[in-house]
Design an enzyme around this catalytic site. Sequence first.
Site, PDB file in Angstrom:
ATOM      1  N   GLY A   1      29.035  -0.523  51.234  1.00  0.00           N
ATOM      2  CA  GLY A   1      28.435   0.545  52.040  1.00  0.00           C
ATOM      3  C   GLY A   1      29.024   0.549  53.439  1.00  0.00           C
ATOM      4  O   GLY A   1      29.392   1.607  53.982  1.00  0.00           O
TER       5      GLY A   1
ATOM      6  N   ASP B   1      28.806 -10.760  46.505  1.00  0.00           N
ATOM      7  CA  ASP B   1      28.833 -10.073  45.199  1.00  0.00           C
ATOM      8  C   ASP B   1      30.247  -9.950  44.608  1.00  0.00           C
ATOM      9  O   ASP B   1      30.393  -9.717  43.416  1.00  0.00           O
ATOM     10  CB  ASP B   1      28.225  -8.672  45.324  1.00  0.00           C
ATOM     11  CG  ASP B   1      26.791  -8.704  45.836  1.00  0.00           C
ATOM     12  OD1 ASP B   1      26.133  -9.743  45.656  1.00  0.00           O
ATOM     13  OD2 ASP B   1      26.349  -7.702  46.412  1.00  0.00           O
TER      14      ASP B   1
HETATM   15  O1  F6P Z   1      24.981  -7.652  48.754  1.00  0.00           O
HETATM   16  C1  F6P Z   1      24.545  -8.936  48.914  1.00  0.00           C
HETATM   17  C2  F6P Z   1      23.170  -9.118  48.342  1.00  0.00           C
HETATM   18  O2  F6P Z   1      22.776 -10.445  48.555  1.00  0.00           O
HETATM   19  C3  F6P Z   1      23.021  -8.746  46.877  1.00  0.00           C
HETATM   20  O3  F6P Z   1      23.485  -9.747  46.021  1.00  0.00           O
HETATM   21  C4  F6P Z   1      21.549  -8.493  46.786  1.00  0.00           C
HETATM   22  O4  F6P Z   1      21.259  -7.587  45.745  1.00  0.00           O
HETATM   23  C5  F6P Z   1      21.221  -7.897  48.114  1.00  0.00           C
HETATM   24  O5  F6P Z   1      22.239  -8.284  49.011  1.00  0.00           O
HETATM   25  C6  F6P Z   1      19.902  -8.310  48.686  1.00  0.00           C
HETATM   26  O6  F6P Z   1      19.683  -7.557  49.833  1.00  0.00           O
HETATM   27  P1  F6P Z   1      18.625  -7.886  50.958  1.00  0.00           P
HETATM   28  O7  F6P Z   1      19.116  -9.070  51.720  1.00  0.00           O
HETATM   29  O8  F6P Z   1      18.591  -6.661  51.775  1.00  0.00           O
HETATM   30  O9  F6P Z   1      17.348  -8.203  50.268  1.00  0.00           O
END
Ligand code: F6P
Length: 357
Positions: free
Chosen positions: A112, A135
């Site tokens: 993003g 990821d």
């Molecule tokens: O993109 C990294 C990540 O850790 C993903 O693996 C996970 O789905 C997401 O971010 C979790 O996001 P947040 O920290 O906003 O809960």
Amino acid sequence: MKRIGMLTSGGDCQALNATMRGVAKGLFSNLDNVEIYGFLEGYKGLMRGNYRKMTEKDFSGILTRGGTILGTSRQPFKQMRVVEDGFDKVKAMKDTYQRLGLDCLVVLGGNGSLKSANMLSEEGLNVIGLPKTIDNDIWGTEVTFGFQSAVEIATTAIDNIHTTAESHGRVFILELMGHKVGWVTLHAGIAGGADVLLIPEIPYDIKVICKALREREKAGKSFSIIAVAEGAISKETAALSKKARKEKIANSKYPSAAYEIAAQITEKTGQEVRVTVPGHTQRGGSPCPYDRVLSSRLGAMGAKLVINEDYGKLVVMRNDDVTAIPLAETAGKLKYVDPEDDIIESARMLGISFGDK
Ligand code: F6P
């Protein structure tokens, strides 16, 4: 004289500081006169003109430090062009850039954030991107910084579950991060010796999973370990339209994929199942040595691009070489695990089930 803006955006990861250090060291070592402005909390800092003028000292001693010294935030790409309460975010970012007289903006971010970086590049700013995310789903690079560190933590989680699973003779499910892709689960699952790997790219059939568990039981194995990617989906869910799929997942009575699978296994086999979710621990702590080297290499290339005024690029790894591709080439694309890849074939050869056949 070069004046550089820098920001870290989206979910944090272990090697953000190591990568910023790489860029900064590359610049301070090769330019006589350089100023670095660090924007706080990602694009928010650029929008609000919230920054810190950084010195060489700020980048010292941060190679091993997790998180980000600049702070980060999620600023969804879809919202970037939406004017909220009269506040035009894109205009505000361009204004800050121009007001500070920046030569370039260095963005450390995932999908993003890189889409937004590309948008700013299309808006006329000089931008360079660096591929951050546990990821490993950024299209155009073989690897992203943060991924290997997350794999190490996820693997340790599986290792630790192994001893307790063995003692109790239970089925254990570990739910691993990865958003819409299965890279962390695939690598940590193989490294940790999991018996079943469920990833979004290979939709599962619960009957196949239960069959694999029964076969292990028949073979005298008292326990089983299933590594589930947080984005794993069943074959039925995969067959739905995108909208129906989103609705189904949003209306599920289970907190996440792992809990649904656990309930189904207990119902179908009568086996005791435990779920472990390492969650954000996978993004925490120090970068592993691999990531420290990777970040140093990617950061050095970032500095090289700034010095050469080669803007609008994302630094990537290709055939183990550090290079750069246009930001426009990667923006909006995800790098999925290829179900036909030989790593999947090797795993199947070892008897690992992907729950599909
Ligand atoms: O993109 C990294 C990540 O850790 C993903 O693996 C996970 O789905 C997401 O971010 C979790 O996001 P947040 O920290 O906003 O809960």
